[in-house]
Design an enzyme around this catalytic site. Sequence first.
Site, short mmCIF file in Angstrom:
data_model
loop_
_atom_site.label_atom_id
_atom_site.label_comp_id
_atom_site.label_asym_id
_atom_site.label_seq_id
_atom_site.Cartn_x
_atom_site.Cartn_y
_atom_site.Cartn_z
N ALA A 1 28.62 54.50 40.81
CA ALA A 1 28.08 54.68 39.46
C ALA A 1 28.30 53.41 38.64
O ALA A 1 28.31 53.44 37.42
CB ALA A 1 28.73 55.88 38.77
N ASN B 1 21.20 40.48 35.19
CA ASN B 1 21.72 39.63 36.27
C ASN B 1 21.03 38.26 36.30
O ASN B 1 21.36 37.42 37.13
CB ASN B 1 21.62 40.31 37.64
N ASP C 1 18.12 42.98 40.31
CA ASP C 1 18.78 43.88 41.28
C ASP C 1 17.94 45.13 41.52
O ASP C 1 17.83 45.61 42.65
CB ASP C 1 20.16 44.31 40.77
N LYS D 1 27.67 41.11 33.78
CA LYS D 1 26.29 41.58 33.64
C LYS D 1 26.08 42.34 32.32
O LYS D 1 25.03 42.21 31.69
CB LYS D 1 25.91 42.47 34.83
N SER E 1 25.52 32.43 46.59
CA SER E 1 24.35 32.08 45.78
C SER E 1 24.09 30.57 45.74
O SER E 1 22.93 30.15 45.85
CB SER E 1 24.50 32.62 44.35
N SER F 1 31.05 33.21 46.61
CA SER F 1 29.63 33.46 46.36
C SER F 1 28.75 32.63 47.29
O SER F 1 28.97 31.43 47.48
CB SER F 1 29.30 33.12 44.90
N THR G 1 26.84 37.56 37.48
CA THR G 1 27.43 38.53 38.40
C THR G 1 28.72 39.09 37.80
O THR G 1 29.06 38.81 36.64
CB THR G 1 27.59 37.90 39.81
N GLY H 1 27.32 49.04 38.20
CA GLY H 1 26.09 48.32 37.86
C GLY H 1 25.03 48.41 38.94
O GLY H 1 23.85 48.65 38.65
P1 NAP Z 1 31.01 47.92 39.86
O1 NAP Z 1 30.16 48.08 38.67
O2 NAP Z 1 32.41 47.42 39.72
O3 NAP Z 1 31.09 49.35 40.60
C1 NAP Z 1 31.92 49.54 41.72
C2 NAP Z 1 31.61 50.90 42.34
O4 NAP Z 1 32.36 51.01 43.56
C3 NAP Z 1 32.03 52.07 41.45
O5 NAP Z 1 31.13 53.12 41.63
C4 NAP Z 1 33.41 52.41 42.04
O6 NAP Z 1 33.78 53.75 41.84
C5 NAP Z 1 33.13 52.21 43.51
N1 NAP Z 1 34.36 52.02 44.29
C6 NAP Z 1 35.15 50.92 44.29
N2 NAP Z 1 36.17 51.13 45.16
C7 NAP Z 1 35.98 52.37 45.70
C8 NAP Z 1 36.69 53.14 46.66
N3 NAP Z 1 37.80 52.67 47.25
N4 NAP Z 1 36.23 54.36 46.99
C9 NAP Z 1 35.10 54.84 46.40
N5 NAP Z 1 34.38 54.16 45.48
C10 NAP Z 1 34.82 52.94 45.14
O7 NAP Z 1 30.33 46.98 40.94
P2 NAP Z 1 28.75 46.81 41.25
O8 NAP Z 1 28.24 45.61 40.56
O9 NAP Z 1 28.08 48.11 41.03
O10 NAP Z 1 28.81 46.44 42.81
C11 NAP Z 1 29.04 47.46 43.77
C12 NAP Z 1 28.64 46.95 45.14
O11 NAP Z 1 27.28 46.56 45.15
C13 NAP Z 1 29.43 45.73 45.61
O12 NAP Z 1 29.79 45.91 46.95
C14 NAP Z 1 28.44 44.60 45.52
O13 NAP Z 1 28.67 43.61 46.51
C15 NAP Z 1 27.14 45.30 45.78
N6 NAP Z 1 26.02 44.57 45.19
C16 NAP Z 1 25.16 44.00 46.07
C17 NAP Z 1 24.08 43.30 45.59
C18 NAP Z 1 23.13 42.69 46.56
O14 NAP Z 1 22.30 41.89 46.14
N7 NAP Z 1 23.18 43.04 47.84
C19 NAP Z 1 23.86 43.17 44.20
C20 NAP Z 1 24.77 43.78 43.32
C21 NAP Z 1 25.85 44.48 43.85
P3 NAP Z 1 34.65 54.18 40.54
O15 NAP Z 1 33.66 54.29 39.41
O16 NAP Z 1 35.23 55.47 40.95
O17 NAP Z 1 35.66 53.10 40.33
#
Ligand code: NAP
Length: 556
Positions: free
Chosen positions: A413, A342, A357, A317, A263, A261, A313, A415
């Site tokens: 789909a 968050n 977020d 969340k 952060s 992280s 995180t 968080g």
């Molecule tokens: P999450 O709730 O675990 O969701 C993960 C997502 O990624 C799901 O839609 C999952 O699809 C998809 N996924 C994972 N592996 C995949 C693959 N090989 N092919 C296609 N889809 C795949 O995680 P999250 O919190 O939403 O975070 C998702 C991303 O957002 C991360 O990369 C994170 O670093 C980024 N993020 C960035 C910030 C920022 O401040 N920049 C803040 C929050 C999150 P399935 O449902 O099919 O498993």
Amino acid sequence: MHHTLLAVPLTSTTPPLDEQCAEALRGGAEIIELRVDAMDDLAAVEAFLKAPRACPIILTIRSSAEGGGWDGDDAARIALIERLGLLQPGFIDVELATWERSANLRQKIELVAARERPSARPGAVSTDRERNTLILSHHDFRETPRDLAAVFDRLEAGGAPIIKAAFAARDAADAVRVLEQLHTRAARVSLVALAMGDAGLASRVLARKLGAFLTFAAPRRGAESAPGQPSLDDFRRLYGWDRLDVRTRVFGVVGWPLAHSRSPHVHNAAIAAAGVNGVYLPLPVRPDWEDFSAFMDLVDRSPWLDLDGLSITIPHKEHALRWLHERNSPVSAIVTACGSVNTLTRTPGGWRGDNTDALAVIAALRTCPALALPPTPPHAPEPPTDTQTESAATAPAAALDPLVGRRALVLGAGGAARAAAVALRACGCRITICNRDGERARRLAEALGADRRDWSERDAIEADIIVQCTSVGMWPRVEDSPISARRLHAGCVVLDTVYNPPETRLLREARQAGAHVVSGVEMFLAQAEAQFQLWHARPAPAGAMRAALNPPPGPG
Ligand code: NAP
């Protein structure tokens, strides 16, 4: 006022001890621990102890039973303590288990280590032949036991002027429990209380706030003598050691895992730049709801910790929202819409939940000139706050908002996708959700009144804005991209929420196709800035935060 010493353990006689000692002192160390059990050149140790020196020394010959390198018998170990103790290091560390073993051992140790405090201050170098100060210690490399108080009671009963205990931490809750012992005892006894491992870091850094005798720092990264020991540089530059005091407010990030992280870098840089008396720590909490809930209950009943704000995180969340719901605690409207929290902020009335977020997705998109809001005319209504996002799209200025009516494709789909979709919908976008797990996409689309398309169709969906919210393309799989380069075109805006690396393959290909690209770095900074404002009630020092993030593609 009490001063907690920064101690550096030395575990080898090469390079020469005087050089290592000088380097540690230059780095800010105030006391050196000689781990003689890890050294094979005793002549070098003796020569070092005989020479004039600039700081007090703790002489330690740790038994293998307590994680040290001494395999020989106790008689030989105590004889060596006696011999080296006569050279007046200043402090001698002996395990409580050894101390309790026999009156004969105690007698021998007492020849060179006093149970009274010496007249000299711990930081001063004693020149007379008075005895060293005894430190009685205990180490548990398996766990932090439930009944910690009993361990510290036993140590106190040993009667040494300084007691020390170190335990393997399972997660940050163990670090808080160890700190609780410091909090309750530091006024009557000099003590060192440490939780070891990455999960125990808070106990090492907050030792100063809670009045420990010392805390241990590695002379540099990679030279730790115990798991989870930060370097001198980390203590001073990252965690602002020299600024910490009893009034320091504590912040942190709760997640699992947290090793990579950024952060702490970003928030500590902001704290330093803004001149706030605070520190921000990684607080790894194991992934289950029970672990999260137990950690939050513990910090909630530990007001002495001054823990005032938490970034939440993966994977906590949704746990954070459940924890707040179970306490009837307030959450912002956007939290309810996103279904996750968050940010937790301690208020006089209890903990409050927010989700920065969602706002950060919009703030990141606004960095693209094509989506920036037109300048606000004088005396225009205030822009909508996070609690007003539902009505933002229909506000009088909405017609001027370039986001209104845009076709937004949200990939994912989870968080982040939900937060993005909630925020984009509130800004008047027409949203299509596309996720590998179609059922998850269907549920999200239904909840938000959005369209849904199969993952196999993702390259054929027409969109003005693509917000990439899957973990595809994240380090180390930096050559992956969720959609084909062929479908990217000029005029399209692509935000990849992934921020490590700052430019993903998707963004590189989008840029080459002439699209506007927005890095996840912009979103990360925007959500962190919003957290800073919630906790510190002042504008975030954005420049310092950006400089501290600067993540090289790699593990951290
Ligand atoms: P999450 O709730 O675990 O969701 C993960 C997502 O990624 C799901 O839609 C999952 O699809 C998809 N996924 C994972 N592996 C995949 C693959 N090989 N092919 C296609 N889809 C795949 O995680 P999250 O919190 O939403 O975070 C998702 C991303 O957002 C991360 O990369 C994170 O670093 C980024 N993020 C960035 C910030 C920022 O401040 N920049 C803040 C929050 C999150 P399935 O449902 O099919 O498993």
